[in-house]
Design an enzyme around this catalytic site. Structure first.
Site, PDB file in Angstrom:
ATOM      1  N   HIS A 111      31.698  21.552   4.689  1.00  0.00           N
ATOM      2  CA  HIS A 111      31.570  21.217   6.151  1.00  0.00           C
ATOM      3  C   HIS A 111      31.894  22.556   6.913  1.00  0.00           C
ATOM      4  O   HIS A 111      31.364  22.865   8.207  1.00  0.00           O
ATOM      5  CB  HIS A 111      32.613  20.259   6.605  1.00  0.00           C
ATOM      6  CG  HIS A 111      34.089  20.978   6.779  1.00  0.00           C
ATOM      7  ND1 HIS A 111      35.052  20.679   5.773  1.00  0.00           N
ATOM      8  CD2 HIS A 111      34.859  21.360   7.892  1.00  0.00           C
ATOM      9  CE1 HIS A 111      36.101  21.221   6.492  1.00  0.00           C
ATOM     10  NE2 HIS A 111      35.886  21.618   7.516  1.00  0.00           N
ATOM     11  N   ASP A 142      33.426  18.262  -0.644  1.00  0.00           N
ATOM     12  CA  ASP A 142      33.668  19.186   0.428  1.00  0.00           C
ATOM     13  C   ASP A 142      33.844  20.642  -0.036  1.00  0.00           C
ATOM     14  O   ASP A 142      34.917  21.360   0.501  1.00  0.00           O
ATOM     15  CB  ASP A 142      34.717  18.899   1.226  1.00  0.00           C
ATOM     16  CG  ASP A 142      34.797  19.441   2.712  1.00  0.00           C
ATOM     17  OD1 ASP A 142      33.973  20.277   2.910  1.00  0.00           O
ATOM     18  OD2 ASP A 142      35.839  19.584   3.388  1.00  0.00           O
ATOM     19  N   SER A 228      39.580  25.808   7.544  1.00  0.00           N
ATOM     20  CA  SER A 228      39.045  25.002   6.715  1.00  0.00           C
ATOM     21  C   SER A 228      38.513  26.216   5.701  1.00  0.00           C
ATOM     22  O   SER A 228      37.577  26.998   6.309  1.00  0.00           O
ATOM     23  CB  SER A 228      37.940  24.181   7.574  1.00  0.00           C
ATOM     24  OG  SER A 228      38.588  23.276   8.146  1.00  0.00           O
TER      25      SER A 228
END
Length: 636
Positions: A111, A142, A228
């Site tokens: 992402h 992911d 992230s």
């Protein structure tokens, strides 16, 4: 006991109601408090906090506290040069990552790279912004692998070592690093410190089966937007996970104390696919699993239903409704959550050992896993709907505009089923080059004769194999004589019943034809496809024919090439160490078991190496073993 404190709003020097002399914090005390772990004992806190402002002797700090601080600072110093700030073209930060190899490969989240497109930039703590390109992606898990380009050709990047996330325990200390809120304009990473608050956690996907966190690590270590894709380290500076999800207050900006990291051991299962530029998929069993019944113990998990149309490999392995699932890939299964965790860490098409109990008897089988994402057939439009435009899979998609070096433009090639075909060709050619070191057969005459002894169950005797045609002749022919003589013209005999002979082998003659074609022609011999398939486990059986202690004990991790010639597909398994061909599978019949060929006992033949033991298996049975005594390359 309570700590004496200055009354709120009271003047400096005021005392509490007991008349205790006033106490204040000095700078030295504050630094000592900072060195303490978050869970330091109350007595230690009291000793440090209640230091008179003047006239008292310095407090001695426990050596273990100082050692822990030194270890933490040392770990941070060692790994922070490899922490990446992932940016859009031009330097706008979108997330974090970490370099895992000296040639610049770095892990991050899918992402994170989704908004950047295939070409992005990446900042390191040296203050430099590097051009980068996406390599492989895992949308379900992911994860993404990107490649940074050095400023000076050949100059190595700082990188970190991969740890073992199966050794992570609740309560262990951890370090999270990255670029939250894009605060570090010079790309020096932010560091947070906290404990592991959970392991083997499951977080469901966020729509359409994507971003599913299985067997992940739950952390108290603070992560925020921008973290992230960044690394989670243990106190040795080993990479144990990639941070990706967190629980935030309603505005979505402040971490509530719960974060999740994808375990590095899950990522290791997919690394071979990611390096090969594959758009990877996670696995399903081809069967549903749940608790036995309301009255049964919660730890009893059973097969509820097995997919039979089309037949899954679980169906072909004869798993049945009501079988109790004891273990999956060597791990015990005692709950639905645990089963989802274990299943979710494996790629599609891997074979894993599955143990079930039926009628108080244990049975272990190798099951080939199915895919998680919908196939092209499943996503076809309904009858009457206009067809969607389909790009030519061999036509590269133009790279996005907005900057980037000409070199990254050359390093991105779009092809259906791949996140970046450029890297698939790169990894594929490495395997081919390594394989050729064992012998280049390109100039070898096409007619081969192979002779020796065979064992098929209780039968034994002499065998003879004639391979005629090679890569340059349009009329190849395979003859094999075991107990009887049979032959196959691979380009003429289109009946499946002929292609799968000898009976019980799953198509040994067709397999031998493809094997010789691989040796003689390589990529040129497979017009339907010749690609790297990532890494997979391979399970060669004991040479003596004895039963293994467990199927898991047979596992050898291999690099895989996938080929297609005519209607027949093959998978080729090469050792990771030196690219020796350990075996291959030939899929002759649709939705059926392949012919499995295991190669060993390599010896020199005319300056090349060829196997002198060939074991053939089909389904769950051994068809036979061929012991080669003589190769004649260029037979008349």
């Amino acid at each position: 006991m309570s700590l004496p404190v200055r009354p709120p709003g009271g003047p400096p020097g005021a005392s509490d109601t007991t008349g205790t002399p006033p106490m204040t914090f000095t700078r030295t005390t504050a630094r000592l408090l900072a060195a303490l772990p978050a869970v330091a004992g109350l007595a230690a806190l009291t000793a440090l906090a209640c230091v008179p402002a003047a006239g008292a002797a310095p407090v001695e700090v426990e050596k273990t506290v100082l050692n822990a601080q030194a270890e933490r600072i040392s770990a941070i110093k060692k790994v922070h040069p490899a922490v990446v700030a992932v940016c859009m073209q031009g330097g706008q930060g979108v997330g974090s990552g970490v370099v895992i190899s000296p040639d610049g490969y770095a892990l991050t989240n899918f992402h994170v790279v989704q908004p950047t497109g295939p070409r992005m930039q990446a900042g390191l703590a040296d203050g430099n912004l590097y051009d980068a390109v996406v390599c492989g992606i895992d949308k379900v898990g992911d994860v993404a692998l990107i490649k940074l380009l050095p400023k000076e050709k050949g100059k190595p990047f700082p990188f970190v070592a991969l740890g073992d996330s199966d050794k992570v325990r609740i309560g262990d200390w951890s370090l999270a690093m990255g670029n939250p809120f894009s605060l570090a304009m010079d790309f020096t990473p932010t560091v947070t410190y906290g404990i592991i608050s959970g392991v083997n956690r499951y977080q469901p996907p966020e729509g359409k089966g994507l971003l599913e966190y299985t067997d992940c690590i739950q952390i108290e270590t603070s992560i925020n937007p921008g973290n992230s894709g960044g690394p989670l380290f243990n106190m040795k500076g080993e990479l144990i996970g990639i941070n990706g999800r967190g629980s935030f207050e309603k505005r979505g900006r402040v971490n509530s104390g719960v974060g999740y990291a994808i375990s590095i051991n899950q990522i290791k299962n997919f690394l071979g696919h990611l390096y090969a530029g594959i758009d990877t998929d996670h696995a399903t069993l081809g069967a549903t699993v749940g608790t036995a019944s309301e009255d049964a113990p919660l730890s009893q998990m059973v097969i509820r239903q097995v997919l039979s149309d089309p037949p899954s490999d679980a169906f072909r392995r004869k798993l049945e409704e009501g079988d109790q699932l004891l273990s999956f890939a060597g791990r015990p299964v005692t709950s639905t959550n645990q089963y989802k965790n274990i299943l979710g860490i494996y790629p599609k098409d891997w074979r894993v050992p599955v143990t079930v109990r039926r009628n108080n008897e244990r049975r272990e089988v190798l099951v080939r896993l199915m895919g998680n994402q919908a196939t092209e057939k499943e996503t076809q439009p309904q009858p009457g709907a206009p067809p969607a435009p389909r790009p030519d899979p061999k036509t590269p998609v133009p790279a996005p505009k907005g900057g980037g070096s000409p070199e990254t433009a050359k390093m991105y090639v779009a092809r259906k089923g791949y996140s970046n075909w450029y890297f698939n060709e790169l990894e594929r050619d490495k395997v081919v080059a390594g394989f050729k070191k064992h012998g280049d057969f390109a100039a070898t005459p096409g007619n081969w004769l192979v002779e020796g002894k065979y064992v098929m169950g209780e039968r034994k005797g002499d065998f003879r194999i004639d391979l005629k045609g090679g890569k340059d002749q349009a009329d190849p022919l395979v003859k094999i004589k075991l107990n009887i003589e049979q032959q196959l013209a691979p380009l003429k005999d289109n009946e499946v019943r002929l292609a799968v002979e000898p009976i019980g082998s799953g198509g040994l003659m067709m397999a031998l034809y493809h094997y010789q074609r691989m040796l003689l022609a390589g990529q040129a011999g497979f017009e339907g496809g010749f690609a790297h398939g990532g890494n997979e486990p391979f399970y060669p059986y004991p040479a003596g024919g004895s039963a293994p202690k467990s199927l898991a004990s047979l596992r050898v991790d291999c690099a895989v090439l996938k080929t297609k010639h005519g209607a027949t597909e093959c998978k080729w398994y090469f050792s990771l160490a030196d690219h020796t061909l350990l075996g291959f599978e030939t899929f002759v019949e649709k939705d059926a078991d392949p012919c499995e060929v295991y190669l060993s006992d390599y010896r020199p033949v005319d300056g090349k190496k060829l196997p002198h033991r060939v074991e053939v298996r089909h389904g769950d049975k051994r068809f036979g073993v061929l012991t080669v005594e003589k190769y004649t390359l260029g037979a008349k």
